[in-house]
Design an enzyme around this catalytic site. Sequence first.
Site, PDB file in Angstrom:
ATOM      1  N   GLN A 119       0.807  -1.225   0.000  1.00 22.31           N
ATOM      2  CA  GLN A 119       0.000   0.000   0.000  1.00 22.31           C
ATOM      3  C   GLN A 119       0.841   1.277   0.000  1.00 22.31           C
ATOM      4  OE1 GLN A 119      -2.608  -1.865   3.273  1.00 22.31           O
ATOM      5  NE2 GLN A 119      -4.021  -0.456   2.277  1.00 22.31           N
ATOM      6  N   HIS A 179       1.137  -9.403   4.321  1.00 17.98           N
ATOM      7  CA  HIS A 179      -0.016  -8.494   4.385  1.00 17.98           C
ATOM      8  C   HIS A 179      -0.709  -8.497   3.012  1.00 17.98           C
ATOM      9  CE1 HIS A 179      -1.816  -4.795   6.528  1.00 17.98           C
ATOM     10  NE2 HIS A 179      -2.540  -4.973   5.418  1.00 17.98           N
ATOM     11  N   ASN A 182      -1.477 -10.946   8.151  1.00 18.79           N
ATOM     12  CA  ASN A 182      -2.460  -9.908   8.415  1.00 18.79           C
ATOM     13  C   ASN A 182      -3.845 -10.337   7.957  1.00 18.79           C
ATOM     14  OD1 ASN A 182      -3.214  -6.928   8.852  1.00 18.79           O
ATOM     15  ND2 ASN A 182      -3.922  -7.306   6.761  1.00 18.79           N
ATOM     16  N   GLU A 183      -4.821 -10.175   8.815  1.00 21.89           N
ATOM     17  CA  GLU A 183      -6.226 -10.432   8.476  1.00 21.89           C
ATOM     18  C   GLU A 183      -6.416 -11.687   7.620  1.00 21.89           C
ATOM     19  OE1 GLU A 183      -8.249  -6.984   6.962  1.00 21.89           O
ATOM     20  OE2 GLU A 183      -8.139  -5.974   8.899  1.00 21.89           O
TER      21      GLU A 183
HETATM   22  C1  BGC Z   1      -6.170  -3.993   6.080  1.00 21.93           C
HETATM   23  C2  BGC Z   1      -5.547  -2.761   5.497  1.00 21.93           C
HETATM   24  C3  BGC Z   1      -6.633  -1.883   4.906  1.00 21.93           C
HETATM   25  C4  BGC Z   1      -7.536  -1.427   6.018  1.00 21.93           C
HETATM   26  C5  BGC Z   1      -8.677  -0.528   5.588  1.00 21.93           C
HETATM   27  C6  BGC Z   1      -7.498  -3.764   6.726  1.00 21.93           C
HETATM   28  O1  BGC Z   1      -8.402  -4.566   6.055  1.00 21.93           O
HETATM   29  O2  BGC Z   1      -5.265  -4.719   6.853  1.00 21.93           O
HETATM   30  O3  BGC Z   1      -4.594  -3.166   4.555  1.00 21.93           O
HETATM   31  O4  BGC Z   1      -6.137  -0.811   4.176  1.00 21.93           O
HETATM   32  O5  BGC Z   1      -8.085  -2.528   6.686  1.00 21.93           O
HETATM   33  O6  BGC Z   1      -9.503  -1.152   4.684  1.00 21.93           O
END
Ligand code: BGC
Length: 400
Positions: free
Chosen positions: A21, A114, A157-158
């Site tokens: 990002q 990520h 991440n997530e």
């Molecule tokens: C993610 C980020 C994303 C943010 C806002 C999360 O889902 O880890 O990469 O930019 O939320 O959408």
Amino acid sequence: MSRRSDLSPDFLWGASTSPHQIEGNNLNSDWWRMEHQSQGRLELSRDACDSYHRYGEDMRLLADAGLNAYRFGVERARIEPEPGEFSRAELAHYRRMIETARDLGLEPVVTLHHFTSPRWFVEEGGWTGPTAVDRFSRYVERVCGILDGVNWVVTINEPNMLALMSGMVAAVASGADITLAAGTRMPTPSQEIGEALVRAHRAAVSVVHEHTSARVGWSVAQQCLVPAPGAEDLHAELKWAWEDLYHHGARGDDFLGVQSYTSQTVDAEGVVPHPDHPDNTLTGWAYRPDALGMALRDAWKATEGTIPLLVTENGIATADDTRRIAYTGEALGHLHDAVADGIDVRGYLHWSALDNFEWGHWAPTFGLIAVDRETFARTPKPSLAWLGEVAREGGALDAG
Ligand code: BGC
């Protein structure tokens, strides 16, 4: 009213980013390819914020404001450009980032994955492919070589959003239109990919423990799903698929990353899209600073109070920085309440340090720092100074 007494003196106050990002030119990644295959449906990341070269300036702005932590990621598509081929120069680049953070007094919180993967990884079958866990473990082992002095590592991440996204990457490659019209219901993350991610995470945790002394965990996108009357059973089913699978996968970890933005209702047909409302944020999400308190309580309950929590993301997409301050102040009030109720929270890392590439879109701005997309000049927003002051005051919300 000052509210800080319950937070530990070594509480982390910081901001988060991810490589794709902000870095720019992540050419070898699945996302870069997807952006270019999307036939204009997704905007391009291009140079992003050029943070690959400007990370020192970014970190200095955070440190100068008063923050003591920075969460950033290392990019596998750069570190392992071909299967099993590791770039010493890229590893050295991320080692310099870790040292820069330390020199500036920022605790580095390092994310190993990520959302983006090297293109070859997808071609080998992605997370459910036969080689995925083994290859991910070897990558993690290489990264451990640069983690000396790093105390916090986020493996993936997530994973719940990643399970959703991995399906998208394949769909776009086969020409599908994946744009969701406003009001469309989101698909449910694939259970098969989710289970594969749990296996990859467990393997990565062992590798990091074996080679470093860092605390290891992963970060879950807390959905704060609330059942409409009569929808309790479907809510429980969806809550498992959306987040409890991943809470379960975190058992035994050193911490759990909590990521929270908003909350949604589950009705008889599933997760209800955010209704149109003038307060909705630039991502179309309901304005719900209270979600952070719900997220902390949900995560604490799902892990039976056995794992310390670290807020690894919380923030708002808005062009109005006073709204960002209002949202964050309210969210922190809910964090204080959760801590006062005995929930073990170790830090708050705001999403995001910079206005960045919001996965196919540039308009939703989450940053504490604005970035000129032509010159890459950074302009800190008042919210950065505000959050820095809250940090300097140990969490007092009348600061700034
Ligand atoms: C993610 C980020 C994303 C943010 C806002 C999360 O889902 O880890 O990469 O930019 O939320 O959408």
